[in-house]
Design a protein around this motif. Structure first.
Motif, PDB file in Angstrom:
ATOM      1  N   ALA A 252       0.455  -1.325   0.281  1.00 53.53           N
ATOM      2  CA  ALA A 252       0.339  -0.277  -0.136  1.00 53.53           C
ATOM      3  C   ALA A 252       0.783   0.854   0.142  1.00 53.53           C
ATOM      4  N   SER A 253       1.812   1.004  -0.669  1.00 54.07           N
ATOM      5  CA  SER A 253       2.823   2.359  -1.306  1.00 54.07           C
ATOM      6  C   SER A 253       2.634   2.605  -2.911  1.00 54.07           C
ATOM      7  N   ARG A 254       2.618   3.738  -3.551  1.00 55.06           N
ATOM      8  CA  ARG A 254       3.502   4.569  -4.860  1.00 55.06           C
ATOM      9  C   ARG A 254       4.325   3.322  -4.917  1.00 55.06           C
ATOM     10  N   ARG A 255       5.235   3.299  -4.331  1.00 52.57           N
ATOM     11  CA  ARG A 255       6.679   2.142  -4.711  1.00 52.57           C
ATOM     12  C   ARG A 255       6.537   1.158  -4.776  1.00 52.57           C
ATOM     13  N   TRP A 256       5.707   0.359  -4.200  1.00 51.43           N
ATOM     14  CA  TRP A 256       5.151  -0.831  -4.444  1.00 51.43           C
ATOM     15  C   TRP A 256       3.895  -1.608  -5.118  1.00 51.43           C
ATOM     16  N   GLY A 257       2.842  -0.353  -5.415  1.00 51.04           N
ATOM     17  CA  GLY A 257       1.109  -0.864  -5.687  1.00 51.04           C
ATOM     18  C   GLY A 257       0.734  -0.121  -6.311  1.00 51.04           C
ATOM     19  N   PRO A 258      -0.175  -0.399  -7.330  1.00 52.83           N
ATOM     20  CA  PRO A 258      -0.971  -1.646  -7.431  1.00 52.83           C
ATOM     21  C   PRO A 258       0.257  -1.987  -8.645  1.00 52.83           C
ATOM     22  N   GLN A 259       0.428  -3.305  -8.800  1.00 50.04           N
ATOM     23  CA  GLN A 259       0.926  -3.484  -9.662  1.00 50.04           C
ATOM     24  C   GLN A 259       0.570  -4.393 -11.020  1.00 50.04           C
ATOM     25  N   ASP A 260       1.058  -4.366 -11.716  1.00 47.44           N
ATOM     26  CA  ASP A 260       0.393  -5.041 -12.904  1.00 47.44           C
ATOM     27  C   ASP A 260       0.592  -6.528 -13.477  1.00 47.44           C
ATOM     28  N   LEU A 261       0.170  -7.467 -12.874  1.00 39.50           N
ATOM     29  CA  LEU A 261       1.305  -8.915 -12.580  1.00 39.50           C
ATOM     30  C   LEU A 261       0.205  -9.960 -13.438  1.00 39.50           C
ATOM     31  N   ARG A 262       0.779 -10.925 -13.808  1.00 40.73           N
ATOM     32  CA  ARG A 262      -0.858 -11.811 -14.725  1.00 40.73           C
ATOM     33  C   ARG A 262       0.193 -13.351 -14.074  1.00 40.73           C
ATOM     34  N   VAL A 263      -1.240 -14.311 -14.193  1.00 46.75           N
ATOM     35  CA  VAL A 263      -0.749 -15.395 -13.471  1.00 46.75           C
ATOM     36  C   VAL A 263      -0.844 -16.224 -14.686  1.00 46.75           C
ATOM     37  N   VAL A 264       0.017 -17.577 -14.746  1.00 41.73           N
ATOM     38  CA  VAL A 264       0.393 -17.815 -15.403  1.00 41.73           C
ATOM     39  C   VAL A 264      -0.286 -19.214 -15.344  1.00 41.73           C
ATOM     40  N   ALA A 265      -0.214 -20.083 -13.911  1.00 48.42           N
ATOM     41  CA  ALA A 265      -1.032 -21.327 -13.412  1.00 48.42           C
ATOM     42  C   ALA A 265      -1.108 -21.105 -11.982  1.00 48.42           C
ATOM     43  N   GLY A 266      -2.212 -21.586 -11.838  1.00 51.47           N
ATOM     44  CA  GLY A 266      -1.992 -22.116  -9.912  1.00 51.47           C
ATOM     45  C   GLY A 266      -3.646 -23.375  -9.859  1.00 51.47           C
ATOM     46  N   ARG A 267      -3.210 -23.626  -8.439  1.00 53.84           N
ATOM     47  CA  ARG A 267      -3.956 -24.331  -8.112  1.00 53.84           C
ATOM     48  C   ARG A 267      -4.779 -24.264  -7.022  1.00 53.84           C
ATOM     49  N   PRO A 268      -5.572 -24.776  -6.356  1.00 51.57           N
ATOM     50  CA  PRO A 268      -6.285 -25.062  -5.114  1.00 51.57           C
ATOM     51  C   PRO A 268      -5.146 -25.613  -4.389  1.00 51.57           C
TER      52      PRO A 268
END
Length: 271
Positions: A102-118
């Motif tokens: 929650a700071s200008r240096r760290w976020g928000p970031q434009d990220l993409r999730v390639v894969a994931g699982r429960p």
């Protein structure tokens, strides 16, 4: 029990290999760097297994760069020093600019999730600590990880299930995830919050203190309402894999997506 855990990891490997199979092996780079949780964590073990599978299947060498903090796992990806992050809920926090991001240096970031699982998350306790319900954790030593909102927020949600907050327990802050997970066997803490397959918890199971998991009944609507006030991404799940857990001894846990293999939005589809 460990064999069952390996089967779960094999399932994750198969999913990532299938994703990678969409890109011809010749297009994969000869080497990659991934960040992950620190050595001894379930995430590090799983990332290492997938890296080994990539090497055998595609002749691509994946080097794992471990870190015990959320920023330590994400910063190399943002700076281009790592190709992918083997991340957890810090992915959500970074994209939304909340908690440690929650700071200008760290976020928000434009990220993409390639894969994931429960995956599942719950409160392991030392069996001799006398914590049979979440509410019993009042006044007990609870291990937290410094600079790691991914686990801290989940731990806050677990405490909330029992009507507790950090003010009601003795928070013991550890510098790394591995240190926090080892703390109960070393009698430095009475409970923590973790994946059920974290390697240090098998050590706790075999230690003189023993292990006991505190479950959250799925029918406890008030507890689940309090959980979702803190962490709305959780769902009830009956876990049968983990330290001190089996088909005969399941635990009612909280399920969420972990791991998430993450990269930046500007990475090309063949990188």
């Amino acid at each position: 029990m460990r064999t069952t855990t390996r089967h779960l990891t094999s399932f994750a490997i198969a999913g990532v290999i299938t994703t990678a199979g969409a890109v011809h092996a010749a297009e994969l780079p000869p080497s990659m760097i991934w960040t992950s949780y620190d050595v001894g964590s379930a995430g590090y073990a799983e990332a290492s297994a997938i890296a080994d599978a990539f090497g055998r299947e595609y002749d691509t060498r994946v080097r794992i760069q471990p870190s015990g903090s959320a920023i330590g796992r994400l910063q190399p990806v943002l700076q281009g020093r790592a190709d992918f992050g083997y991340l957890a809920t810090e992915t959500y926090f970074a994209t939304e600019g909340t908690h440690d991001f929650a700071s200008r240096r760290w976020g928000p970031q434009d990220l993409r999730v390639v894969a994931g699982r429960p995956s599942s998350f719950a409160m392991p306790t030392a069996a001799d600590a006398g914590i049979r319900e979440i509410a019993d954790a009042a006044g007990k030593r609870i291990a937290y990880v410094a600079g790691n909102p991914s686990t801290s927020v989940k731990c806050d949600a677990l405490l909330a299930a029992g009507g507790l907050s950090r003010d009601d327990v003795e928070v013991v802050m550890f510098p790394t995830y591995g240190a926090a997970m080892s703390s109960m066997a070393q009698n430095e803490a009475d409970a923590t919050c973790a994946l059920t397959t974290t390697s240090q918890l098998y050590e706790l199971e075999q230690s003189p203190r023993g292990i006991h998991w505190v479950g959250i009944p799925p029918e406890d609507e008030e507890a689940w309402a309090r959980i979702r006030d803190v962490a709305p991404f959780f769902q009830p799940f009956a876990e049968t894999v983990g330290a001190g857990i089996s088909d005969e001894n399941p635990v009612n846990t909280m399920a969420y997506k972990y791991p998430l293999i993450v990269t930046t939005a500007n990475k090309g589809t063949t990188e």
